[in-house]
Design a protein around this motif. Structure first.
Motif, PDB file in Angstrom:
ATOM      1  N   LEU A 283     -12.365  61.701  20.353  1.00 52.53           N
ATOM      2  CA  LEU A 283     -13.134  62.696  21.081  1.00 52.53           C
ATOM      3  C   LEU A 283     -12.972  62.521  22.586  1.00 52.53           C
ATOM      4  CD1 LEU A 283     -15.171  64.992  21.251  1.00 52.53           C
ATOM      5  CD2 LEU A 283     -17.007  63.327  20.891  1.00 52.53           C
ATOM      6  N   ALA A 284     -13.002  61.286  23.054  1.00 48.43           N
ATOM      7  CA  ALA A 284     -12.846  61.026  24.492  1.00 48.43           C
ATOM      8  C   ALA A 284     -11.508  61.547  25.003  1.00 48.43           C
ATOM      9  CB  ALA A 284     -12.975  59.532  24.769  1.00 48.43           C
ATOM     10  N   LYS A 285     -10.440  61.289  24.239  1.00 47.24           N
ATOM     11  CA  LYS A 285      -9.115  61.764  24.645  1.00 47.24           C
ATOM     12  C   LYS A 285      -9.038  63.286  24.616  1.00 47.24           C
ATOM     13  CE  LYS A 285      -6.840  57.563  23.010  1.00 47.24           C
ATOM     14  NZ  LYS A 285      -6.000  56.969  21.943  1.00 47.24           N
ATOM     15  N   ASP A 286      -9.619  63.889  23.592  1.00 48.09           N
ATOM     16  CA  ASP A 286      -9.590  65.346  23.493  1.00 48.09           C
ATOM     17  C   ASP A 286     -10.378  66.000  24.622  1.00 48.09           C
ATOM     18  OD1 ASP A 286      -7.976  65.276  21.267  1.00 48.09           O
ATOM     19  OD2 ASP A 286      -9.607  65.453  19.824  1.00 48.09           O
ATOM     20  N   LEU A 287     -11.481  65.402  24.987  1.00 45.19           N
ATOM     21  CA  LEU A 287     -12.260  65.920  26.116  1.00 45.19           C
ATOM     22  C   LEU A 287     -11.453  65.850  27.404  1.00 45.19           C
ATOM     23  CD1 LEU A 287     -15.769  64.294  25.436  1.00 45.19           C
ATOM     24  CD2 LEU A 287     -15.237  66.736  25.326  1.00 45.19           C
ATOM     25  N   TYR A 288     -10.714  64.776  27.553  1.00 44.21           N
ATOM     26  CA  TYR A 288      -9.935  64.574  28.775  1.00 44.21           C
ATOM     27  C   TYR A 288      -8.834  65.635  28.917  1.00 44.21           C
ATOM     28  CZ  TYR A 288      -6.949  62.266  32.231  1.00 44.21           C
ATOM     29  OH  TYR A 288      -6.181  61.991  33.343  1.00 44.21           O
ATOM     30  N   TYR A 289      -8.161  65.937  27.828  1.00 40.13           N
ATOM     31  CA  TYR A 289      -7.018  66.844  27.911  1.00 40.13           C
ATOM     32  C   TYR A 289      -7.380  68.320  27.717  1.00 40.13           C
ATOM     33  CZ  TYR A 289      -3.995  62.750  27.890  1.00 40.13           C
ATOM     34  OH  TYR A 289      -3.376  61.573  28.221  1.00 40.13           O
ATOM     35  N   PHE A 308     -18.088  75.468  10.350  1.00 36.13           N
ATOM     36  CA  PHE A 308     -17.715  74.063  10.522  1.00 36.13           C
ATOM     37  C   PHE A 308     -16.208  73.852  10.405  1.00 36.13           C
ATOM     38  CE2 PHE A 308     -21.973  71.864   9.208  1.00 36.13           C
ATOM     39  CZ  PHE A 308     -22.643  72.632  10.140  1.00 36.13           C
ATOM     40  N   LYS A 309     -15.577  74.614   9.493  1.00 36.74           N
ATOM     41  CA  LYS A 309     -14.151  74.375   9.238  1.00 36.74           C
ATOM     42  C   LYS A 309     -13.273  74.747  10.430  1.00 36.74           C
ATOM     43  CE  LYS A 309     -13.879  78.785   6.678  1.00 36.74           C
ATOM     44  NZ  LYS A 309     -15.341  78.968   6.528  1.00 36.74           N
ATOM     45  N   TYR A 310     -13.823  75.515  11.367  1.00 31.73           N
ATOM     46  CA  TYR A 310     -13.047  75.903  12.542  1.00 31.73           C
ATOM     47  C   TYR A 310     -13.258  74.957  13.719  1.00 31.73           C
ATOM     48  CZ  TYR A 310     -12.769  80.223   9.887  1.00 31.73           C
ATOM     49  OH  TYR A 310     -12.564  81.141   8.902  1.00 31.73           O
ATOM     50  N   ALA A 311     -14.227  74.061  13.592  1.00 33.65           N
ATOM     51  CA  ALA A 311     -14.560  73.148  14.688  1.00 33.65           C
ATOM     52  C   ALA A 311     -13.639  71.935  14.697  1.00 33.65           C
ATOM     53  CB  ALA A 311     -16.008  72.688  14.576  1.00 33.65           C
ATOM     54  N   ASP A 312     -13.351  71.453  15.885  1.00 32.28           N
ATOM     55  CA  ASP A 312     -12.609  70.186  16.012  1.00 32.28           C
ATOM     56  C   ASP A 312     -13.527  69.011  15.720  1.00 32.28           C
ATOM     57  OD1 ASP A 312      -9.921  71.105  17.144  1.00 32.28           O
ATOM     58  OD2 ASP A 312     -11.330  72.067  18.522  1.00 32.28           O
ATOM     59  N   TYR A 313     -14.787  69.156  16.079  1.00 31.23           N
ATOM     60  CA  TYR A 313     -15.771  68.101  15.813  1.00 31.23           C
ATOM     61  C   TYR A 313     -17.110  68.732  15.455  1.00 31.23           C
ATOM     62  CZ  TYR A 313     -12.497  64.969  18.179  1.00 31.23           C
ATOM     63  OH  TYR A 313     -11.379  64.261  18.536  1.00 31.23           O
ATOM     64  N   VAL A 314     -17.763  68.170  14.430  1.00 34.20           N
ATOM     65  CA  VAL A 314     -19.157  68.487  14.132  1.00 34.20           C
ATOM     66  C   VAL A 314     -19.924  67.193  14.381  1.00 34.20           C
ATOM     67  CG1 VAL A 314     -20.815  69.250  12.411  1.00 34.20           C
ATOM     68  CG2 VAL A 314     -18.493  70.200  12.406  1.00 34.20           C
ATOM     69  N   LEU A 315     -20.825  67.217  15.363  1.00 28.19           N
ATOM     70  CA  LEU A 315     -21.454  65.988  15.832  1.00 28.19           C
ATOM     71  C   LEU A 315     -22.935  65.917  15.497  1.00 28.19           C
ATOM     72  CD1 LEU A 315     -19.909  65.699  19.433  1.00 28.19           C
ATOM     73  CD2 LEU A 315     -19.129  64.584  17.323  1.00 28.19           C
ATOM     74  N   ASP A 316     -23.321  64.785  14.950  1.00 26.35           N
ATOM     75  CA  ASP A 316     -24.729  64.458  14.744  1.00 26.35           C
ATOM     76  C   ASP A 316     -25.124  63.531  15.890  1.00 26.35           C
ATOM     77  OD1 ASP A 316     -27.229  63.790  13.910  1.00 26.35           O
ATOM     78  OD2 ASP A 316     -26.625  62.846  12.028  1.00 26.35           O
ATOM     79  N   LEU A 317     -25.860  64.042  16.851  1.00 26.62           N
ATOM     80  CA  LEU A 317     -26.146  63.291  18.071  1.00 26.62           C
ATOM     81  C   LEU A 317     -27.138  62.158  17.856  1.00 26.62           C
ATOM     82  CD1 LEU A 317     -26.435  66.317  20.522  1.00 26.62           C
ATOM     83  CD2 LEU A 317     -24.448  64.841  20.155  1.00 26.62           C
ATOM     84  N   ALA A 318     -28.063  62.324  16.920  1.00 21.58           N
ATOM     85  CA  ALA A 318     -29.074  61.294  16.650  1.00 21.58           C
ATOM     86  C   ALA A 318     -29.426  61.348  15.165  1.00 21.58           C
ATOM     87  CB  ALA A 318     -30.319  61.516  17.503  1.00 21.58           C
ATOM     88  N   ILE A 334     -25.067  65.002  27.995  1.00 24.84           N
ATOM     89  CA  ILE A 334     -25.171  63.607  28.437  1.00 24.84           C
ATOM     90  C   ILE A 334     -24.375  62.685  27.514  1.00 24.84           C
ATOM     91  CG2 ILE A 334     -26.771  61.666  28.721  1.00 24.84           C
ATOM     92  CD1 ILE A 334     -28.826  63.767  29.699  1.00 24.84           C
ATOM     93  N   ALA A 335     -24.440  62.943  26.208  1.00 17.95           N
ATOM     94  CA  ALA A 335     -23.673  62.128  25.252  1.00 17.95           C
ATOM     95  C   ALA A 335     -22.176  62.247  25.509  1.00 17.95           C
ATOM     96  CB  ALA A 335     -24.004  62.557  23.826  1.00 17.95           C
ATOM     97  N   LEU A 336     -21.697  63.478  25.697  1.00 19.87           N
ATOM     98  CA  LEU A 336     -20.264  63.685  25.923  1.00 19.87           C
ATOM     99  C   LEU A 336     -19.831  63.114  27.266  1.00 19.87           C
ATOM    100  CD1 LEU A 336     -19.694  67.300  24.541  1.00 19.87           C
ATOM    101  CD2 LEU A 336     -19.265  65.106  23.410  1.00 19.87           C
ATOM    102  N   TRP A 337     -20.685  63.234  28.283  1.00 23.68           N
ATOM    103  CA  TRP A 337     -20.317  62.685  29.583  1.00 23.68           C
ATOM    104  C   TRP A 337     -20.133  61.170  29.523  1.00 23.68           C
ATOM    105  CZ3 TRP A 337     -17.968  62.877  33.843  1.00 23.68           C
ATOM    106  CH2 TRP A 337     -18.175  61.915  34.820  1.00 23.68           C
ATOM    107  N   THR A 338     -20.973  60.501  28.753  1.00 17.52           N
ATOM    108  CA  THR A 338     -20.887  59.038  28.660  1.00 17.52           C
ATOM    109  C   THR A 338     -19.519  58.586  28.167  1.00 17.52           C
ATOM    110  OG1 THR A 338     -23.270  58.908  28.226  1.00 17.52           O
ATOM    111  CG2 THR A 338     -21.939  56.991  27.643  1.00 17.52           C
TER     112      THR A 338
END
Length: 352
Positions: A283-289, A308-318, A334-338
């Motif tokens: 995810l970090a690399k994908d966010l960067y590029y 969901f099937k079209y998403a690159d990521y489905v995230l459970d934040l907590a 905030i989670a993605l920025w970290t």
């Protein structure tokens, strides 16, 4: 030695009482000449500065090196003494806080005194991150001058990476809140403040089906109100120009069709998804590029599972928690920025 103590407004007397208890042979002036948030202290205690930090009501301690009449000539007259504390290879700045009426401005002091110090030391002026800061605190007819090193707490430093590096390429796709008109507007205000606070690329309000026009209208009114209130604060707080986040309305299914075709990074937030630690590295690399990061956030009910099937990521934040509608945007950003910041530091870049 004299000190100028700074506190929150109306906390001066509290701080002064603690100072009396801690220091011997001390004279104290609370709110000198009626200026709140200030305490002047004259003490013979050699450990005074150390003891001040035992008092949480005290926010800043300024040791006074020079005290002169509050005239421009008198302030500049101590330039030679000030110059002894600044080396040629160091950078410096002059910062003046003027209280009361005078024939000169704070800028006049900064320019005149700064120019004289530069002439005497040949040091370089740096208004953003100086090695030394000459503090000129003017209270009525007296000027108190101190020299400080680099600030311990500062909003903007070269070591911090600007979070806008990520947020400026983030599009938020928010399902609208529906139901009671007042609730729709209240939730809209919170979402409007959030998207403007993070200065994202765009907010798309995306109903998944036909909905009541008046409920949607109240929701959009709330977004506009919340955005405007935050925007006005940003204009005052930031030293750079702030733009309002563009806001549009689009059918949820058409958004995901369009963004998928254009090969944007698609993220859906949902408790059924993966936790961030499980996908963190990729995810970090994908966010960067990614050229654009599109984040889908539900409201009252989640994003439809068929997307969901079209998403690159489905995230459970907590895990085992469900966020309130108004918490979705701050939580995911905030989670993605970290993790994005970690990726930038690995690559040794400031994210330019």
């Amino acid at each position: 030695m004299k000190f100028l103590i700074k506190t929150q407004k109306d906390m001066e007397a509290v701080a002064a009482n603690y100072i009396k208890d801690l220091l011997d042979e001390t004279e104290i002036w609370v709110t000198p000449q009626g200026y709140s948030g200030l305490v002047l202290v004259d003490t013979k205690d050699p450990k005074a500065e150390e003891k001040f930090f035992e008092i949480p009501e005290i926010e800043r301690v300024i040791p006074i090196l020079f005290e002169v009449p509050a005239t421009l000539d008198a302030i500049v007259s101590v330039a030679e003494e000030i110059a002894k504390h600044i080396r040629e290879e160091e950078t410096f700045a002059v910062k003046t806080k003027r209280r009361g009426k005078h024939e000169f401005s704070s800028i006049d002091v900064n320019i005149t005194l700064g120019g004289k110090i530069r002439e005497l030391t040949n040091a370089t002026v740096d208004l953003s991150f100086p090695d030394k800061t000459v503090l000129v605190e003017i209270i009525g007819e007296r000027a108190y001058i101190s020299i400080a090193g680099k600030e311990e707490w500062k909003k903007f430093t070269p070591e911090k990476i600007n979070a806008r590096k990520l947020f400026k390429k983030v599009t938020i796709v928010q399902m609208p809140y529906w139901g009671d008109y007042k609730a729709c507007k209240n939730f809209g205000e919170k979402i409007g403040r959030a998207v403007q606070a993070f200065e994202v690329k765009e907010l798309i309000i995306a109903p998944k089906e036909k909905m009541n026009a008046y409920e949607l209208m109240e929701f959009i009114k709330g977004i506009r109100t919340g955005q405007e209130s935050r925007y006005q604060i940003q204009k005052e707080a930031y030293p750079w120009k702030v733009e309002k986040v563009p806001i549009s309305v689009w059918d949820l299914y058409q958004v995901i069709r369009d963004k998928r075709r254009s090969k944007r990074l698609l993220i859906i937030t949902d408790p059924k998804g993966n936790t961030i630690p499980e996908v963190k590295e990729n995810l970090a690399k994908d966010l960067y590029y990614a050229k654009e990061v599109v984040i889908f956030i539900g409201s009252r009910e989640g994003i439809p599972r068929g997307l969901f099937k079209y998403a690159d990521y489905v995230l459970d934040l907590a895990p085992y928690m469900t966020f309130a509608t108004e918490h979705g945007i701050p939580a995911v950003l905030i989670a993605l920025w970290t993790i994005y910041e970690e990726e930038l530091r690995k690559k040794g870049t400031k994210g330019e």
